[in-house]
Design an enzyme around this catalytic site. Structure first.
Site, PDB file in Angstrom:
ATOM      1  CG  PHE A   1       2.623  11.060  -4.486  1.00  0.00           C
ATOM      2  CD1 PHE A   1       1.984  12.114  -5.130  1.00  0.00           C
ATOM      3  CD2 PHE A   1       3.777  10.541  -5.053  1.00  0.00           C
ATOM      4  CE1 PHE A   1       2.488  12.647  -6.303  1.00  0.00           C
ATOM      5  CE2 PHE A   1       4.298  11.069  -6.227  1.00  0.00           C
ATOM      6  CZ  PHE A   1       3.653  12.118  -6.857  1.00  0.00           C
TER       7      PHE A   1
ATOM      8  CB  THR B   1       7.614  13.035  -5.448  1.00  0.00           C
ATOM      9  OG1 THR B   1       8.363  14.092  -6.068  1.00  0.00           O
ATOM     10  CG2 THR B   1       6.365  13.633  -4.820  1.00  0.00           C
TER      11      THR B   1
END
Length: 379
Positions: free
Chosen positions: A275, A273
């Site tokens: 960010f 992921t």
């Protein structure tokens, strides 16, 4: 005239009051030490699990001492609020003010873990502030209640995080950094539960999407979307229901006392992921640092506009690393595009490319220029 024995008793109580207040002062001083430790480790001020443990402990002590446990609980909740206020006052009085970091979720959420990795050990410390929603985290930044927010923007399995893109599109914030984090999902349940007992699996929609293959192979498991991965783990603990499980981090399992039924259930082994750190003001990028720039474009309404935009970036030798489209609010069937590209917005090729494509748009904004993260280290 007051009897001598009553005077003596009152004097003894006053002496005890002084000792109680001295002990309370000592407790407040220790709270400041706790605050410093939380800053060093990028841990939120509020720790609901720890607070519950304290209340449970003092209630048991109250019963042993033949005191009213309800009144003692009320007293200690007030003392804990005093401790939190003392910690906050301590932080605000520091010569080096810690960075206030907003994120979506609670302790053990992947955003919380990413924030701990990024800001733990920061000189001056970091104060992590969890919010129920992405919008709440961004509002904390725009209102000045937080200095930055760390939000997920895309995942290698489930794709873009639409809430984050929509909030970036609203303006008032800029991207100052990116962090790439390896995500491992676990299936968590109450201790003693086996997989065959479970019927409903709770988690954030992104986590459910990232584990779609695992769930599809077990048709008796019904997915139910919740606002947060760690929040789902907490809900399983609170429900104490053997048919419930959550998809969350192993860390969340430890925090909320759940057992791991399965590890690494995400569809892709390399499940990352990305960010982004957002703030109200842009931060400078040091000279010589590899960087990226994020743009928002709303294209002019004519055929082939997107193809022309891409061609003009290519002609300038600018490498696009991502393109994402989101509906344009209030304008049905029209979209705004989010582009990530390599290079600084002020560099000659990127600046020229932006100038080339601007006539093809009705809105073009630089959302930020920031150091490029290393996927291997997350930095």
């Amino acid at each position: 005239m007051t009897p001598p024995d009553l005077e003596e008793t009152r004097a003894a109580i006053e002496a005890l009051d002084r000792r109680l207040l001295a002990l309370l002062k000592e407790r407040m001083t220790l709270s400041e030490a706790i605050a410093r430790g939380k800053l060093d480790t990028a841990t939120p001020f509020r720790d609901p699990i720890r607070e519950d443990q304290v209340i449970e402990r003092v209630r048991h002590l109250a019963v042993e001492l033949k005191l009213d446990p309800h009144e003692i609980e009320r007293l200690y909740r007030l003392i804990m609020e005093m401790s939190i206020a003392r910690q906050q006052a301590f932080v605000h009085a520091l010569e080096t003010v810690p960075l206030r970091v907003a994120y979506q979720g609670i302790e053990g959420a992947f955003s919380h873990l990413a924030a701990q990795r990024r800001y733990g050990g920061r000189p001056g410390g970091a104060l992590l502030l969890g919010f129920d929603t992405f919008r709440g985290a961004v509002a904390a930044v725009t209102s000045g209640a937080a200095d930055v927010a760390l939000l997920p923007v895309e995942n290698t399995t489930a794709g873009g995080v639409s809430d984050t893109y929509d909030l970036l599109g609203e303006g008032n914030v800029t991207i100052n950094a990116e962090v790439v984090s390896l995500i491992e999902h676990c299936l968590l349940a109450m201790p003693g539960v086996v997989l065959e007992d479970v019927r409903i699996v709770l988690s954030h929609p992104q986590a459910l999407a990232q584990c779609e293959e695992y769930l599809a192979a077990r048709p008796w498991l019904a997915a139910r979307a919740e606002f947060d991965t760690a929040g789902s783990a907490r809900r399983v603990r609170d429900a104490n229901d053997r048919t419930l499980a959550a998809i969350a981090s192993e860390s969340a399992g430890r925090v909320y006392g759940l057992a791991v039924l399965a590890r690494g259930i995400q569809t892709q082994r390399g499940n990352y992921t990305r960010f982004v750190e957002i703030a109200r003001e842009a931060a400078p990028v040091a000279d010589g640092v590899l960087c990226k720039t994020s743009l928002l474009l709303v294209l002019s309404d004519h055929p082939g506009a997107l193809g022309e935009v891409l061609a003009r970036f290519s002609a300038r030798g600018v490498n696009l690393t991502r393109i994402e489209s989101r509906p344009l609010p209030g304008t049905p069937w029209q979209y705004r595009f989010f582009l990530d590209l390599e290079g600084h917005a002020a560099s000659a090729p990127v600046s020229a490319a932006i100038g080339d494509v601007r006539p093809l748009t009705v809105d073009l904004r630089v959302l930020g220029t920031y150091p490029k993260a290393d996927a291997a280290t997350g930095g």
